[in-house]
Design an enzyme around this catalytic site. Sequence first.
Site, PDB file in Angstrom:
ATOM      1  N   PHE A  29     -68.173-128.812 -46.077  1.00  0.00           N
ATOM      2  CA  PHE A  29     -66.783-129.247 -46.322  1.00  0.00           C
ATOM      3  C   PHE A  29     -66.696-129.708 -47.733  1.00  0.00           C
ATOM      4  O   PHE A  29     -65.979-129.015 -48.656  1.00  0.00           O
ATOM      5  CB  PHE A  29     -66.355-130.528 -45.306  1.00  0.00           C
ATOM      6  CG  PHE A  29     -65.068-130.813 -45.866  1.00  0.00           C
ATOM      7  CD1 PHE A  29     -64.018-130.182 -46.229  1.00  0.00           C
ATOM      8  CD2 PHE A  29     -64.793-132.384 -45.973  1.00  0.00           C
ATOM      9  CE1 PHE A  29     -62.584-130.818 -46.404  1.00  0.00           C
ATOM     10  CE2 PHE A  29     -63.649-132.952 -46.234  1.00  0.00           C
ATOM     11  CZ  PHE A  29     -62.468-132.193 -46.557  1.00  0.00           C
TER      12      PHE A  29
ATOM     13  N   ASN B 102     -81.387-136.395 -43.487  1.00  0.00           N
ATOM     14  CA  ASN B 102     -80.893-137.437 -44.468  1.00  0.00           C
ATOM     15  C   ASN B 102     -82.167-138.200 -45.369  1.00  0.00           C
ATOM     16  O   ASN B 102     -81.995-138.556 -46.364  1.00  0.00           O
ATOM     17  CB  ASN B 102     -79.967-138.403 -43.934  1.00  0.00           C
ATOM     18  CG  ASN B 102     -78.746-137.782 -43.188  1.00  0.00           C
ATOM     19  OD1 ASN B 102     -78.199-136.489 -43.678  1.00  0.00           O
ATOM     20  ND2 ASN B 102     -78.143-138.399 -42.055  1.00  0.00           N
TER      21      ASN B 102
ATOM     22  N   TYR C 209     -76.798-143.061 -39.046  1.00  0.00           N
ATOM     23  CA  TYR C 209     -76.191-142.376 -40.023  1.00  0.00           C
ATOM     24  C   TYR C 209     -76.218-143.066 -41.203  1.00  0.00           C
ATOM     25  O   TYR C 209     -76.928-142.574 -42.257  1.00  0.00           O
ATOM     26  CB  TYR C 209     -74.782-142.053 -39.673  1.00  0.00           C
ATOM     27  CG  TYR C 209     -74.156-141.452 -41.158  1.00  0.00           C
ATOM     28  CD1 TYR C 209     -74.684-140.030 -41.471  1.00  0.00           C
ATOM     29  CD2 TYR C 209     -73.076-141.858 -41.698  1.00  0.00           C
ATOM     30  CE1 TYR C 209     -74.044-139.419 -42.675  1.00  0.00           C
ATOM     31  CE2 TYR C 209     -72.535-141.125 -42.818  1.00  0.00           C
ATOM     32  CZ  TYR C 209     -72.928-140.186 -43.132  1.00  0.00           C
ATOM     33  OH  TYR C 209     -72.536-139.579 -44.481  1.00  0.00           O
TER      34      TYR C 209
ATOM     35  N   LYS D 146     -78.835-142.341 -44.400  1.00  0.00           N
ATOM     36  CA  LYS D 146     -78.324-141.920 -45.805  1.00  0.00           C
ATOM     37  C   LYS D 146     -78.737-143.104 -46.846  1.00  0.00           C
ATOM     38  O   LYS D 146     -78.941-142.801 -47.745  1.00  0.00           O
ATOM     39  CB  LYS D 146     -76.696-142.232 -45.730  1.00  0.00           C
ATOM     40  CG  LYS D 146     -76.287-140.838 -44.899  1.00  0.00           C
ATOM     41  CD  LYS D 146     -76.413-139.729 -45.773  1.00  0.00           C
ATOM     42  CE  LYS D 146     -75.619-139.365 -46.928  1.00  0.00           C
ATOM     43  NZ  LYS D 146     -76.087-138.099 -47.624  1.00  0.00           N
TER      44      LYS D 146
END
Length: 292
Positions: A15, A85, A135, A139
């Site tokens: 995206f 990640n 997540y 990250k």
Amino acid sequence: MTGTERVMVFGAGGFLGARICALLADRGVEYRGMSRSRGEPYRLCDLASMHSYALDTQIGLYKPTVIVNAAGATLGAPADLVRANVIAVEALLASARDNAGHARFVQLGSAAEYGGGPHGTSQDEQTEPHPAGPYGTTKLAGSELVLRAQRNGADAVVLRIFDVIGPGAPESTLTGRVIRDLRSRQLIEVGSLDVWRDFVDVRDVAEAVLAVALADAKPPPVLNVGTGRATLARDVAGQLFELSGQPAKIVEEGDPGVSWQQADVNLIGAQLGWSPKITLEQSLADSWSGST
């Protein structure tokens, strides 16, 4: 920078990565898009699984002056998140060091690294990270690798990007899920809407990435990218309902978790002159209509 930049974008099929590539093309900046999905105009590259020799070859042959890492995973098992990640970031940093040592490394991090803040406050780059889930934790681990490289002399920066919305947003985002359900049925299944988030349009984020990537001066190690204004997720969903003009029933699932996030974007404004230009209302209208 030199004025003859060659930008290598990893995660170019995603995206945000695709939007960055499109903006580079519009500006006439030479770039090469790397994606784990086959198809033009990008080259196949899965950072989480490719051999180091293949990665070294790709970077060594292209000789980028800027590397943008827009690759990563937002959903999946913890092991998958670690591979995408953390391990992938480590591999990319090592290859960049050995094959493009003078390239600027731009890591697209996440506001999830900060976790939540007290209601009404803004999180600046000095905020102590307290990620709330796998997540955000992975990250942050990837960002820490980039910051360690920066402390060791690399030209490297982490952009902590808040909630990205806009045309083409994937179903992993709030607006992407709501739009999908509004177009296909009258039942909207989402997480808790009792959360406040700093929603920033993908087109503004791409502008911020280019401002950092092509800046003459070495940027600060961490920069926030957001609007500086938190909005209740329930209000965002409500605006999309109004744009659709159709009735819908909301089914909320899960605990709100982190209830408040709002960016302090003073640093990126002062250092690079960047500020968001697209209003939330315009972003949502373009998202519903599919306008780019």
